[in-house]
Design an enzyme around this catalytic site. Structure first.
Site, mmCIF file in Angstrom:
data_model
loop_
_atom_site.group_PDB
_atom_site.id
_atom_site.type_symbol
_atom_site.label_atom_id
_atom_site.label_comp_id
_atom_site.label_asym_id
_atom_site.label_seq_id
_atom_site.Cartn_x
_atom_site.Cartn_y
_atom_site.Cartn_z
ATOM 1 N N LYS A 182 0.828 -1.215 0.000
ATOM 2 C CA LYS A 182 0.000 0.000 0.000
ATOM 3 C C LYS A 182 0.863 1.267 0.000
ATOM 4 C CE LYS A 182 -3.806 -2.353 2.346
ATOM 5 N NZ LYS A 182 -4.871 -2.229 3.371
ATOM 6 N N TYR B 18 -12.165 -1.696 -3.836
ATOM 7 C CA TYR B 18 -12.702 -1.933 -2.493
ATOM 8 C C TYR B 18 -14.223 -1.784 -2.439
ATOM 9 C CZ TYR B 18 -8.136 -2.214 -0.155
ATOM 10 O OH TYR B 18 -6.897 -2.618 0.292
ATOM 11 N N PHE C 179 -15.371 3.438 7.074
ATOM 12 C CA PHE C 179 -14.000 3.815 6.719
ATOM 13 C C PHE C 179 -13.763 3.851 5.213
ATOM 14 C CE2 PHE C 179 -14.008 -0.804 7.680
ATOM 15 C CZ PHE C 179 -13.546 -1.326 6.485
ATOM 16 N N ARG D 68 -2.320 -14.667 4.429
ATOM 17 C CA ARG D 68 -2.996 -13.967 5.530
ATOM 18 C C ARG D 68 -2.304 -14.260 6.863
ATOM 19 N NH1 ARG D 68 -7.577 -11.420 3.980
ATOM 20 N NH2 ARG D 68 -8.743 -11.578 5.908
ATOM 21 N N THR E 29 -5.810 -7.364 10.502
ATOM 22 C CA THR E 29 -5.961 -6.012 9.929
ATOM 23 C C THR E 29 -5.382 -4.953 10.864
ATOM 24 O OG1 THR E 29 -7.989 -6.720 8.835
ATOM 25 C CG2 THR E 29 -7.670 -4.342 9.094
ATOM 26 N N ARG F 125 2.397 -7.085 9.358
ATOM 27 C CA ARG F 125 1.673 -5.915 9.894
ATOM 28 C C ARG F 125 2.126 -5.581 11.318
ATOM 29 N NH1 ARG F 125 -4.175 -7.603 7.417
ATOM 30 N NH2 ARG F 125 -4.118 -6.356 5.501
ATOM 31 N N ASN G 63 -1.973 -0.197 6.983
ATOM 32 C CA ASN G 63 -1.509 -1.508 7.455
ATOM 33 C C ASN G 63 -0.617 -2.212 6.432
ATOM 34 O OD1 ASN G 63 -3.451 -2.282 5.651
ATOM 35 N ND2 ASN G 63 -4.638 -3.521 7.089
ATOM 36 N N HIS H 35 -2.176 -5.501 1.574
ATOM 37 C CA HIS H 35 -3.471 -6.162 1.410
ATOM 38 C C HIS H 35 -3.235 -7.603 0.987
ATOM 39 C CE1 HIS H 35 -7.511 -7.031 -0.130
ATOM 40 N NE2 HIS H 35 -6.912 -7.521 -1.190
ATOM 41 N N GLU I 125 -9.339 -10.284 -7.968
ATOM 42 C CA GLU I 125 -8.389 -9.184 -7.670
ATOM 43 C C GLU I 125 -7.158 -9.254 -8.569
ATOM 44 O OE1 GLU I 125 -7.647 -9.280 -3.455
ATOM 45 O OE2 GLU I 125 -9.688 -8.651 -2.986
HETATM 46 P P1 CMP Z 1 -7.300 -4.697 3.544
HETATM 47 O O1 CMP Z 1 -6.863 -6.065 3.892
HETATM 48 O O2 CMP Z 1 -6.699 -4.065 2.347
HETATM 49 O O3 CMP Z 1 -8.892 -4.712 3.354
HETATM 50 C C1 CMP Z 1 -9.701 -3.583 3.614
HETATM 51 C C2 CMP Z 1 -8.941 -2.446 4.218
HETATM 52 O O4 CMP Z 1 -9.742 -1.502 4.875
HETATM 53 C C3 CMP Z 1 -8.019 -2.973 5.309
HETATM 54 O O5 CMP Z 1 -6.990 -3.747 4.778
HETATM 55 C C4 CMP Z 1 -7.643 -1.681 5.983
HETATM 56 O O6 CMP Z 1 -6.658 -0.947 5.277
HETATM 57 C C5 CMP Z 1 -8.961 -0.923 5.913
HETATM 58 N N1 CMP Z 1 -9.736 -1.073 7.166
HETATM 59 C C6 CMP Z 1 -10.340 -2.179 7.617
HETATM 60 N N2 CMP Z 1 -10.961 -1.937 8.795
HETATM 61 C C7 CMP Z 1 -10.727 -0.645 9.076
HETATM 62 C C8 CMP Z 1 -11.103 0.206 10.147
HETATM 63 N N3 CMP Z 1 -11.848 -0.239 11.157
HETATM 64 N N4 CMP Z 1 -10.699 1.492 10.105
HETATM 65 C C9 CMP Z 1 -9.954 1.938 9.070
HETATM 66 N N5 CMP Z 1 -9.565 1.170 8.022
HETATM 67 C C10 CMP Z 1 -9.939 -0.096 8.030
#
Ligand code: CMP
Length: 142
Positions: free
Chosen positions: A9, A49, A57, A85, A91, A102, A112, A115, A126
């Protein structure tokens, strides 16, 4: 063997962590089948997304993902989706296990670092969002 899609990211690229994160991925036994650098528009990030569009968010996530360079990567390994994962962790970096990418690099739930696809079906969707089959090394020769 199966595939998953990783995206390094904009926080990862902005903090110059591309090399370190890819090294961790390769050390964990993943084969990199394809990669590129992209700068997503808000529209592209919003499409990627779209599944999260009702989440509170979503707007900030789209803004973040379109704020800088991202690096989508096609990865191959046995049980690639779950193996990846496990490698990246939860996350929220505060909840991620010790030794995960992470936990070691991420700053927040949003920022984070990386992805990872959440199912084989979504991995295929994807991967095709960013890559043609020709761009995946087993299939394409230039
Ligand atoms: P990702 O695995 O890319 O999938 C969705 C993304 O949304 C996640 O990683 C985070 O970057 C973001 N995300 C998920 N939950 C939250 C949250 N509670 N607040 C802010 N960002 C979030």
């Amino acid at each position: 063997m199966s595939r998953t899609l990783a995206i390094l990211k904009p926080d990862c690229t902005g903090r110059k962590l591309i090399g370190q994160v890819l090294a961790r991925i390769e050390s964990a036994g993943f084969k990199i089948l394809a990669t590129k650098m992209v700068r997503m528009t808000g529209e592209t990030a919003g499409q990627f997304y779209a599944v999260h569009r009702e989440r509170p968010f979503y707007g900030e996530l789209v803004e973040f993902m379109s704020s800088g360079t991202a690096v989508p990567v096609v990865l191959e390994k046995e049980n690639a989706v779950s193996a990846f994962r496990n490698l990246i962790g939860a996350t929220d970096p505060a909840e991620a296990d010790a030794g995960t990418i992470r936990r070691d690099f991420a700053e927040s739930k949003q920022n984070n670092i990386v992805h990872g696809s959440d199912s084989d079906e979504n991995a295929a969707i994807e991967i095709s969002f960013f890559f043609s089959e020709k761009e995946i090394v087993e299939n394409g020769r230039v």
